[in-house]
Design a protein around this motif. Sequence first.
Motif, PDB file in Angstrom:
ATOM      1  N   ALA A  84       0.882  48.820 -13.629  1.00 11.17           N
ATOM      2  CA  ALA A  84      -0.545  48.605 -13.384  1.00 11.17           C
ATOM      3  C   ALA A  84      -0.880  47.111 -13.410  1.00 11.17           C
ATOM      4  CB  ALA A  84      -1.374  49.357 -14.419  1.00 11.17           C
ATOM      5  N   ASP A  85      -0.292  46.375 -14.341  1.00 17.16           N
ATOM      6  CA  ASP A  85      -0.517  44.924 -14.403  1.00 17.16           C
ATOM      7  C   ASP A  85      -0.004  44.234 -13.146  1.00 17.16           C
ATOM      8  OD1 ASP A  85      -1.644  45.151 -16.889  1.00 17.16           O
ATOM      9  OD2 ASP A  85       0.173  44.566 -17.966  1.00 17.16           O
ATOM     10  N   LEU A  86       1.167  44.651 -12.671  1.00 15.37           N
ATOM     11  CA  LEU A  86       1.736  44.071 -11.465  1.00 15.37           C
ATOM     12  C   LEU A  86       0.865  44.362 -10.251  1.00 15.37           C
ATOM     13  CD1 LEU A  86       4.032  42.597 -10.009  1.00 15.37           C
ATOM     14  CD2 LEU A  86       5.252  44.771  -9.903  1.00 15.37           C
ATOM     15  N   LYS A  87       0.366  45.589 -10.145  1.00 20.95           N
ATOM     16  CA  LYS A  87      -0.499  45.951  -9.022  1.00 20.95           C
ATOM     17  C   LYS A  87      -1.774  45.113  -9.006  1.00 20.95           C
ATOM     18  CE  LYS A  87       0.775  50.777  -8.398  1.00 20.95           C
ATOM     19  NZ  LYS A  87       0.280  52.156  -8.493  1.00 20.95           N
ATOM     20  N   THR A  88      -2.416  44.982 -10.159  1.00 22.13           N
ATOM     21  CA  THR A  88      -3.667  44.214 -10.184  1.00 22.13           C
ATOM     22  C   THR A  88      -3.411  42.740  -9.915  1.00 22.13           C
ATOM     23  OG1 THR A  88      -3.523  44.019 -12.592  1.00 22.13           O
ATOM     24  CG2 THR A  88      -4.896  45.789 -11.711  1.00 22.13           C
ATOM     25  N   CYS A  89      -2.300  42.213 -10.410  1.00 22.14           N
ATOM     26  CA  CYS A  89      -1.972  40.812 -10.162  1.00 22.14           C
ATOM     27  C   CYS A  89      -1.748  40.574  -8.682  1.00 22.14           C
ATOM     28  CB  CYS A  89      -0.737  40.416 -10.967  1.00 22.14           C
ATOM     29  SG  CYS A  89      -0.297  38.681 -10.807  1.00 22.14           S
ATOM     30  N   LEU A  90      -1.016  41.463  -8.044  1.00 21.95           N
ATOM     31  CA  LEU A  90      -0.744  41.303  -6.614  1.00 21.95           C
ATOM     32  C   LEU A  90      -2.006  41.457  -5.781  1.00 21.95           C
ATOM     33  CD1 LEU A  90       2.624  43.227  -6.281  1.00 21.95           C
ATOM     34  CD2 LEU A  90       2.271  40.762  -6.095  1.00 21.95           C
ATOM     35  N   LEU A  91      -2.833  42.425  -6.119  1.00 23.75           N
ATOM     36  CA  LEU A  91      -4.047  42.649  -5.344  1.00 23.75           C
ATOM     37  C   LEU A  91      -5.072  41.541  -5.537  1.00 23.75           C
ATOM     38  CD1 LEU A  91      -4.437  46.494  -5.752  1.00 23.75           C
ATOM     39  CD2 LEU A  91      -3.733  45.239  -3.713  1.00 23.75           C
ATOM     40  N   ASN A  92      -5.009  40.842  -6.660  1.00 23.55           N
ATOM     41  CA  ASN A  92      -5.936  39.739  -6.909  1.00 23.55           C
ATOM     42  C   ASN A  92      -5.409  38.396  -6.419  1.00 23.55           C
ATOM     43  OD1 ASN A  92      -7.890  41.345  -8.087  1.00 23.55           O
ATOM     44  ND2 ASN A  92      -6.972  41.183 -10.104  1.00 23.55           N
TER      45      ASN A  92
END
Length: 81
Positions: free
Chosen positions: A22-30
């Motif tokens: 989840a942290d990786l997804k939000t980092c990539l999307l931001n």
Amino acid sequence: MVTFAPDEIGLVDQSSCAGVRADLKTCLLNSDCCKKDKKTPRECLKEGRVPDECLQLRQSFFECKRSILDNRRRFRGLKGY
């Protein structure tokens, strides 16, 4: 960066690496690559146009997934503990 753990927010994914994912997804999307250039997170990772924090999260996610498959680590535990 906000960190998510599976039990804090009630993520649907209850696997052992769900928080790092989840942290990786939000980092990539931001990242600027996804927001400004309108590219997918996979394209941004392949081009290397993501912040260092996302690359570190990607490495942590890889290590988490690898530890699930590593039989020695599963039975013996982490080194130094």
